[in-house]
Design an enzyme around this catalytic site. Structure first.
Site, PDB file in Angstrom:
ATOM      1  CE  LYS A  13      -0.793   1.045   6.555  1.00  0.00           C
ATOM      2  NZ  LYS A  13      -1.036   0.058   4.714  1.00  0.00           N
ATOM      3  CB  SER A  29      10.540   1.088   0.079  1.00  0.00           C
ATOM      4  OG  SER A  29       9.370   1.678  -0.195  1.00  0.00           O
ATOM      5  CD  GLU A  54      -0.852  -2.576   1.558  1.00  0.00           C
ATOM      6  OE1 GLU A  54       0.244  -2.850   2.345  1.00  0.00           O
ATOM      7  OE2 GLU A  54      -0.360  -2.065   0.609  1.00  0.00           O
ATOM      8  CG  PHE A  75       5.884  -7.573   2.990  1.00  0.00           C
ATOM      9  CD1 PHE A  75       6.740  -8.451   3.422  1.00  0.00           C
ATOM     10  CD2 PHE A  75       7.209  -6.611   2.402  1.00  0.00           C
ATOM     11  CE1 PHE A  75       7.941  -8.898   2.346  1.00  0.00           C
ATOM     12  CE2 PHE A  75       7.864  -6.900   0.753  1.00  0.00           C
ATOM     13  CZ  PHE A  75       8.916  -8.177   1.348  1.00  0.00           C
ATOM     14  CB  CYS A 123      15.646  -4.032   7.055  1.00  0.00           C
ATOM     15  SG  CYS A 123      15.345  -3.966   8.979  1.00  0.00           S
TER      16      CYS A 123
HETATM   17  P1  NAD Z   1       7.008  -0.388   1.652  1.00  0.00           P
HETATM   18  O1  NAD Z   1       7.798   0.877   1.740  1.00  0.00           O
HETATM   19  O2  NAD Z   1       6.273  -0.726   0.889  1.00  0.00           O
HETATM   20  O3  NAD Z   1       5.799  -0.550   2.882  1.00  0.00           O
HETATM   21  C1  NAD Z   1       5.849   0.006   4.137  1.00  0.00           C
HETATM   22  C2  NAD Z   1       4.569   0.008   4.352  1.00  0.00           C
HETATM   23  O4  NAD Z   1       3.732   2.023   4.100  1.00  0.00           O
HETATM   24  C3  NAD Z   1       3.547  -0.705   4.195  1.00  0.00           C
HETATM   25  O5  NAD Z   1       2.096  -0.087   5.980  1.00  0.00           O
HETATM   26  C4  NAD Z   1       2.634   0.381   2.891  1.00  0.00           C
HETATM   27  O6  NAD Z   1       0.968   0.055   2.851  1.00  0.00           O
HETATM   28  C5  NAD Z   1       2.959   2.455   3.371  1.00  0.00           C
HETATM   29  N1  NAD Z   1       2.718   2.633   1.487  1.00  0.00           N
HETATM   30  C6  NAD Z   1       3.437   1.693   0.800  1.00  0.00           C
HETATM   31  N2  NAD Z   1       3.193   2.493   0.072  1.00  0.00           N
HETATM   32  C7  NAD Z   1       3.500   3.360  -0.234  1.00  0.00           C
HETATM   33  C8  NAD Z   1       2.581   4.970  -0.711  1.00  0.00           C
HETATM   34  N3  NAD Z   1       3.194   5.268  -1.961  1.00  0.00           N
HETATM   35  N4  NAD Z   1       2.103   6.259   0.478  1.00  0.00           N
HETATM   36  C9  NAD Z   1       2.290   5.384   1.843  1.00  0.00           C
HETATM   37  N5  NAD Z   1       2.140   4.695   2.352  1.00  0.00           N
HETATM   38  C10 NAD Z   1       2.577   3.329   1.457  1.00  0.00           C
HETATM   39  O7  NAD Z   1       7.577  -1.587   1.850  1.00  0.00           O
HETATM   40  P2  NAD Z   1       7.695  -2.715   2.343  1.00  0.00           P
HETATM   41  O8  NAD Z   1       7.506  -4.038   1.218  1.00  0.00           O
HETATM   42  O9  NAD Z   1       5.902  -3.356   2.584  1.00  0.00           O
HETATM   43  O10 NAD Z   1       8.889  -3.650   3.451  1.00  0.00           O
HETATM   44  C11 NAD Z   1      10.189  -3.614   2.446  1.00  0.00           C
HETATM   45  C12 NAD Z   1      10.557  -2.455   2.940  1.00  0.00           C
HETATM   46  O11 NAD Z   1      11.433  -1.853   4.441  1.00  0.00           O
HETATM   47  C13 NAD Z   1      12.274  -3.028   2.854  1.00  0.00           C
HETATM   48  O12 NAD Z   1      12.797  -1.645   2.195  1.00  0.00           O
HETATM   49  C14 NAD Z   1      13.238  -3.008   3.551  1.00  0.00           C
HETATM   50  O13 NAD Z   1      14.699  -2.332   3.916  1.00  0.00           O
HETATM   51  C15 NAD Z   1      12.302  -1.857   5.206  1.00  0.00           C
HETATM   52  N6  NAD Z   1      12.133  -2.353   5.546  1.00  0.00           N
HETATM   53  C16 NAD Z   1      13.047  -1.308   6.846  1.00  0.00           C
HETATM   54  C17 NAD Z   1      13.225  -2.270   8.576  1.00  0.00           C
HETATM   55  C18 NAD Z   1      14.754  -0.824   8.789  1.00  0.00           C
HETATM   56  O14 NAD Z   1      14.493  -0.915  10.023  1.00  0.00           O
HETATM   57  N7  NAD Z   1      15.094   0.079   7.956  1.00  0.00           N
HETATM   58  C19 NAD Z   1      12.822  -2.812   8.811  1.00  0.00           C
HETATM   59  C20 NAD Z   1      12.155  -3.820   8.151  1.00  0.00           C
HETATM   60  C21 NAD Z   1      12.021  -3.569   6.661  1.00  0.00           C
END
Ligand code: NAD
Length: 496
Positions: free
Chosen positions: A173, A226, A176, A149, A281
């Site tokens: 994808k 994450s 959401e 997000f 991040c």
């Molecule tokens: P998230 O892991 O909750 O979601 C990321 C994606 O995974 C979304 O598209 C979501 O719909 C999907 N998702 C969520 N739960 C899932 C599940 N149980 N099974 C399969 N898919 C699932 O992350 P977020 O809250 O959207 O974003 C923040 C996180 O992203 C933070 O931890 C941040 O550090 C990380 N991030 C990392 C980088 C990097 O380059 N390393 C860059 C941006 C964000």
């Protein structure tokens, strides 16, 4: 209520699922739209569109593909304030920050315009008598991009310009929580002349992700999110035989040595700690200060925090709301935890007076000093505007702390000692390092990615790794017959 749809085969469609997810305006705390959530049939429709579009896109000349991407770049450059406004409305970050995100994404589009050069193969003449060898880079097929997000435009743009430029087709994808940016981008690509099915947006949650990871036609997955989900995606998709780059969470440290310019360090700590409400991040969340300068640095940071304005990103504020009420409450819960663990709360963001609706998901910038390294305030990725100060006695103690972290995304050192900075860049186990630079996000010509639990897979985002990730190589050994051909020889080929 406005419904945000999929974009499949050049058309917006509600698909077959009846599941919907509420999309908020976080600065007002109200649901403004709903997004459709894919089921297995929708996943298959999106992947089928990408699969059917692949052969013609792969076979289009580099020149013609580049013309479409060039047109996309021009449209994006002219209209990026529209995209920034969409990001602010659904994510909450202030408009200038949203515009910055789009500009950093555009940088990758510009990088991808050089793909015909970057994806060139190699050629060696006369490796054996009359024999030449050359290598080719070819696209993989339909690829999936799954994004978080916090950067609804930039993170997809880390990947899809390179995937498209090198001849792959895409199913994106998005998160959401802020799904409209992806649809705006898809419409702009269509306007730029991208053929239907080459770029598709599949809205959804875990069902969509699991469907993509298991789908046999998806050849590669680029994931950002994450750490637990990044690891899950990596394991699932590699087990299904796909090429995967999966970028995870972070806990970024900024190490300040006693000889640093403390005003520069204080400004940097504010920018990197509280920009985008800490939902980056590459945000700095642990400020590691080598004594005896911690009292002075903490005072300078606290003084700079007082005028910071938290509020609606459409107004002239420094920092917007958090993404959801639940996330705001979770981040805020670290403040009493810090007190219970013996830390000192210097500025408590819970008492902020926002310039915005009272129902917004607000938490003001928070500064916590003397955080014990055993506390979850130090150990967890908080992903909010909470900056922890950890006081250490030496450079060695600071580096040991950073290297003990499970994460290794970004870090920074502030010092005027070139030797110390050089030693740091060699010793620290982190993927992206800033030297007197607080958020060291590499430019598009380099690759973005961390170390340890911040990345799963070998190849990082954009730069040379991006080209490698989205292409597979072939090596061709050729000989054109000439009078010297040597007849039958069953031995293993050797050079002569
Ligand atoms: P998230 O892991 O909750 O979601 C990321 C994606 O995974 C979304 O598209 C979501 O719909 C999907 N998702 C969520 N739960 C899932 C599940 N149980 N099974 C399969 N898919 C699932 O992350 P977020 O809250 O959207 O974003 C923040 C996180 O992203 C933070 O931890 C941040 O550090 C990380 N991030 C990392 C980088 C990097 O380059 N390393 C860059 C941006 C964000």
């Amino acid at each position: 209520m406005h419904k945000i749809l999929h974009h499949i085969n050049g058309q917006q469609t509600a698909g077959s699922s009846s599941r919907l997810f509420d999309v908020y305006d976080p600065a007002r705390g109200v649901v403004t739209k709903q997004v459709v959530l894919a089921d297995a049939t929708d996943v298959d429709s999106a992947v089928t569109a990408a699969t059917n579009a692949f052969a013609a896109w792969r076979d289009m000349s580099w020149a013609n593909r580049q013309q479409i991407l060039f047109k996309f770049r021009e449209l994006l450059n002219a209209r990026k304030p529209e995209l920034a406004a969409i990001i602010t409305e659904e994510h909450g970050k202030v408009l200038s920050d949203a515009l910055g995100e789009v500009t950093r994404g555009q940088e990758v589009v510009e990088f991808a315009l050089g793909a015909p050069h970057l994806a060139k193969g190699e050629h060696s003449e006369q490796v054996s008598t009359g024999v030449d060898v050359f290598s080719l880079r070819q696209p993989l097929g339909p690829v999936a991009i799954i994004s978080p997000f916090n950067f609804p435009a930039m993170v997809p743009m880390w990947f899809f310009p390179i995937a498209l430029a090198t001849g792959n087709t895409v199913v994106l994808k998005p998160s959401e929580k802020d799904p409209s940016a992806a649809i705006w981008i898809a419409e702009l690509l269509t306007e730029a002349g991208l053929p239907n099915g080459v770029f598709n947006v599949l809205q959804g949650d875990k069902v969509a992700v699991d469907g993509l990871l298991a789908h046999p036609s998806i050849k590669a997955v680029s994931f950002v999110g994450s750490t637990p989900i990044a690891k899950y995606v990596y394991e699932k998709a590699t087990a299904a035989g796909k090429r995967v780059q999966s970028l995870g969470g972070a806990k970024n440290h900024m190490l300040v040595l006693p000889d640093a310019d403390l005003d520069l360090a204080a400004d940097a700590a504010i920018n990197a700690g509280f920009g985008s409400a800490g939902e980056r991040c590459m945000a700095i969340s642990a400020l590691v200060v080598v004594e005896p300068v911690a009292d002075r640095l903490v005072a300078k940071i606290a003084e700079r925090m007082i005028p910071l304005k938290t509020g609606d990103g459409r107004r002239s504020c420094d920092m917007g709301p958090l993404i959801t009420r639940e996330h705001r409450d979770k981040v805020a819960s670290y403040i009493p935890m810090a007190l219970a663990d013996g830390a000192e709360v210097v500025i408590d963001g819970r008492s902020v007076t926002p310039d915005g609706d009272e129902n917004g998901f607000w938490l003001g910038p928070t500064l916590i000093d003397r955080v014990p390294t055993t506390s979850h305030v130090y150990l967890d990725e908080i992903f909010g505007p909470v900056l922890s100060v950890i006081r250490v006695a030496s450079y060695e103690e600071g580096v040991a702390l950073i290297n003990a972290s499970q994460f290794g995304n970004g870090t920074a050192i502030f010092t005027n000692d070139g030797g110390a900075a050089r030693r740091f860049q060699r010793e620290v186990e982190v993927g992206m390092i800033g030297i007197n630079v607080p958020i060291p996000v590499p430019v598009a010509t380099f690759s973005f990615g961390g170390d340890k639990a911040s990345i799963f897979g070998d190849l990082k985002a954009h730069g040379a790794d991006g080209i490698r990730f989205y292409t597979k190589t072939k090596a061709v050994t050729q000989r054109w017959l000439d009078p010297s051909h040597g007849g039958i020889n069953l031995g293993f080929p050797q050079n002569d």
